[in-house]
Design a protein around this motif. Structure first.
Motif, PDB file in Angstrom:
ATOM      1  N   THR A  33      25.395  30.702  68.309  1.00 24.87           N
ATOM      2  CA  THR A  33      26.270  31.625  68.242  1.00 24.87           C
ATOM      3  C   THR A  33      26.070  33.212  68.694  1.00 24.87           C
ATOM      4  N   ALA A  34      24.813  33.635  68.021  1.00 24.28           N
ATOM      5  CA  ALA A  34      24.456  34.915  68.033  1.00 24.28           C
ATOM      6  C   ALA A  34      24.200  35.236  69.398  1.00 24.28           C
ATOM      7  N   ILE A  35      23.390  34.367  70.027  1.00 23.28           N
ATOM      8  CA  ILE A  35      22.637  34.477  71.332  1.00 23.28           C
ATOM      9  C   ILE A  35      23.900  34.341  72.537  1.00 23.28           C
TER      10      ILE A  35
ATOM     11  N   ASN B 225      28.948  39.643  74.624  1.00 28.25           N
ATOM     12  CA  ASN B 225      29.246  41.074  74.385  1.00 28.25           C
ATOM     13  C   ASN B 225      28.993  42.221  75.378  1.00 28.25           C
ATOM     14  N   HIS B 226      27.734  41.669  76.028  1.00 30.74           N
ATOM     15  CA  HIS B 226      26.871  42.800  77.031  1.00 30.74           C
ATOM     16  C   HIS B 226      27.755  42.386  78.334  1.00 30.74           C
ATOM     17  N   ARG B 227      28.222  41.296  78.608  1.00 30.39           N
ATOM     18  CA  ARG B 227      29.143  41.170  79.791  1.00 30.39           C
ATOM     19  C   ARG B 227      30.351  42.061  79.610  1.00 30.39           C
ATOM     20  N   ARG B 228      30.919  41.943  78.497  1.00 29.11           N
ATOM     21  CA  ARG B 228      32.215  42.518  78.253  1.00 29.11           C
ATOM     22  C   ARG B 228      32.079  43.987  78.531  1.00 29.11           C
ATOM     23  N   GLU B 229      30.803  44.732  78.041  1.00 25.31           N
ATOM     24  CA  GLU B 229      30.626  46.031  78.043  1.00 25.31           C
ATOM     25  C   GLU B 229      30.262  46.392  79.647  1.00 25.31           C
ATOM     26  N   ILE B 230      29.914  45.715  80.533  1.00 22.26           N
ATOM     27  CA  ILE B 230      29.780  45.721  81.905  1.00 22.26           C
ATOM     28  C   ILE B 230      31.139  45.787  82.400  1.00 22.26           C
ATOM     29  N   ILE B 231      31.892  44.847  81.947  1.00 26.90           N
ATOM     30  CA  ILE B 231      33.288  44.879  82.569  1.00 26.90           C
ATOM     31  C   ILE B 231      34.043  46.234  82.038  1.00 26.90           C
ATOM     32  N   GLU B 232      33.931  46.480  80.902  1.00 29.62           N
ATOM     33  CA  GLU B 232      34.938  47.641  80.453  1.00 29.62           C
ATOM     34  C   GLU B 232      34.357  48.994  80.884  1.00 29.62           C
TER      35      GLU B 232
ATOM     36  N   HIS C 110      24.940  39.334  63.890  1.00 28.62           N
ATOM     37  CA  HIS C 110      25.891  39.490  65.054  1.00 28.62           C
ATOM     38  C   HIS C 110      26.564  38.055  65.380  1.00 28.62           C
ATOM     39  N   ILE C 111      26.949  37.403  64.347  1.00 23.63           N
ATOM     40  CA  ILE C 111      27.851  36.394  64.504  1.00 23.63           C
ATOM     41  C   ILE C 111      29.256  36.809  63.989  1.00 23.63           C
ATOM     42  N   PRO C 112      30.098  36.889  65.039  1.00 24.65           N
ATOM     43  CA  PRO C 112      31.580  37.490  64.534  1.00 24.65           C
ATOM     44  C   PRO C 112      32.464  36.298  63.944  1.00 24.65           C
ATOM     45  N   ARG C 113      33.026  36.905  62.734  1.00 31.82           N
ATOM     46  CA  ARG C 113      33.726  35.778  61.969  1.00 31.82           C
ATOM     47  C   ARG C 113      35.149  36.198  61.908  1.00 31.82           C
ATOM     48  N   CYS C 114      36.130  35.399  62.039  1.00 36.80           N
ATOM     49  CA  CYS C 114      37.621  35.854  61.392  1.00 36.80           C
ATOM     50  C   CYS C 114      37.645  36.125  59.920  1.00 36.80           C
ATOM     51  N   ASN C 115      38.731  36.611  59.456  1.00 35.62           N
ATOM     52  CA  ASN C 115      38.832  36.724  58.010  1.00 35.62           C
ATOM     53  C   ASN C 115      38.960  35.624  57.243  1.00 35.62           C
ATOM     54  N   CYS C 116      39.280  34.469  58.023  1.00 35.30           N
ATOM     55  CA  CYS C 116      39.533  32.943  57.633  1.00 35.30           C
ATOM     56  C   CYS C 116      38.091  32.342  57.535  1.00 35.30           C
TER      57      CYS C 116
END
Length: 254
Positions: free
Chosen positions: A61-63, A69-76, A150-156
């Motif tokens: 998950t972290a990798i 996230n890196h790709r998202r930053e490029i796209i943004e 850097h493992i994103p988790r929801c409140n649940c």
């Protein structure tokens, strides 16, 4: 098949009541977003199985989250190009216009066309795999930066994944159904910047032609589709589309 100029394309478009467009990575590459296939595509350097599957996400998950996230930053940081804006202008002309994309970058929306049929999802959106809660790009970034390891988790407690279609996953049923209907009903179908190698998207132009549509390809290189199209406009979308859309509008306004 002939390679014809924009004037000939306009003659076909003048008769069109329903236009469908399929865009691929080529149009986004003109905005600086790396493609996946092709000579320098990402999949020539990286393994899809390691980064673009649910199994990879669940086991690493972290990798995988770091990669997306890196790709998202490029796209943004990327901006629509002249090709994206030309399609917005084209959408205002026929009675029915459908824009289908294989891209996950949201650049068509940034350009001003909001009713995009996204076949492969959108990297700027995320959701929890456990409860289904959805997250915007800004919300995800805050969670990601503050998450342990850097493992994103929801409140649940569930893992948060990008809202994209990974290898081995089905396309969103509503999106693919809309895409099929748009293709079947089109008078003119434009295939723009796509290698035409990924099913079921690669089937859409063939369905359109089989049902009587004029098939136009815009691509700097030959593809597996090129020999079957009615018109091949060889070049970049950002250079070709603005020219014939502008001429098309001018003719209709005279």
């Amino acid at each position: 098949m002939e390679i014809l100029n924009s004037g000939k394309v306009i003659e076909y478009l003048k008769r069109a009541k329903k236009i469908a467009v399929l865009t691929g990575a080529g149009i986004s590459a003109e905005s600086g977003i790396p493609t996946f296939r092709g000579e320098n595509g990402l999949w020539t350097k990286l393994s899809p199985n390691e980064l673009a599957s649910f199994e990879a996400f669940y086991n690493n998950t972290a990798i995988v989250s770091e990669w997306y996230n890196h790709r998202r930053e490029i796209i943004e940081d990327s901006k629509p190009n002249h090709g994206h804006y030309a399609l917005v202008e084209l959408s205002k002309i026929p009675e029915v216009f459908n824009l289908i994309t294989q891209n996950i970058d949201g650049l068509h929306q940034k350009a001003g066309y909001t009713d995009v049929i996204e076949l492969h999802g959108n990297i700027l959106e995320s959701y929890c795999i456990q409860c289904g809660r959805r997250y915007t790009s800004e919300e995800f970034e805050e969670i990601y930066l503050n998450a342990m390891n850097h493992i994103p988790r929801c409140n649940c407690g569930g893992l948060i994944r990008p809202d994209v279609v990974w290898f081995g996953e089905s396309l969103p049923s509503e999106s693919i159904e809309r895409a099929y209907q748009a293709s079947i009903n089109a008078d003119v179908f434009l295939s723009i910047g796509t290698s035409a190698q990924v099913v079921p998207a690669s089937d859409l132009p063939r369905y359109a032609k089989r049902n009587g549509a004029l098939l136009i390809e815009v691509n700097p290189n030959r593809t597996v589709l090129t020999d079957t199209v009615d018109l091949w406009l060889q070049g970049k979308a950002g250079e070709i589309l603005p020219k014939f859309v502008e001429e098309y509008r001018a003719i209709l306004e005279t």
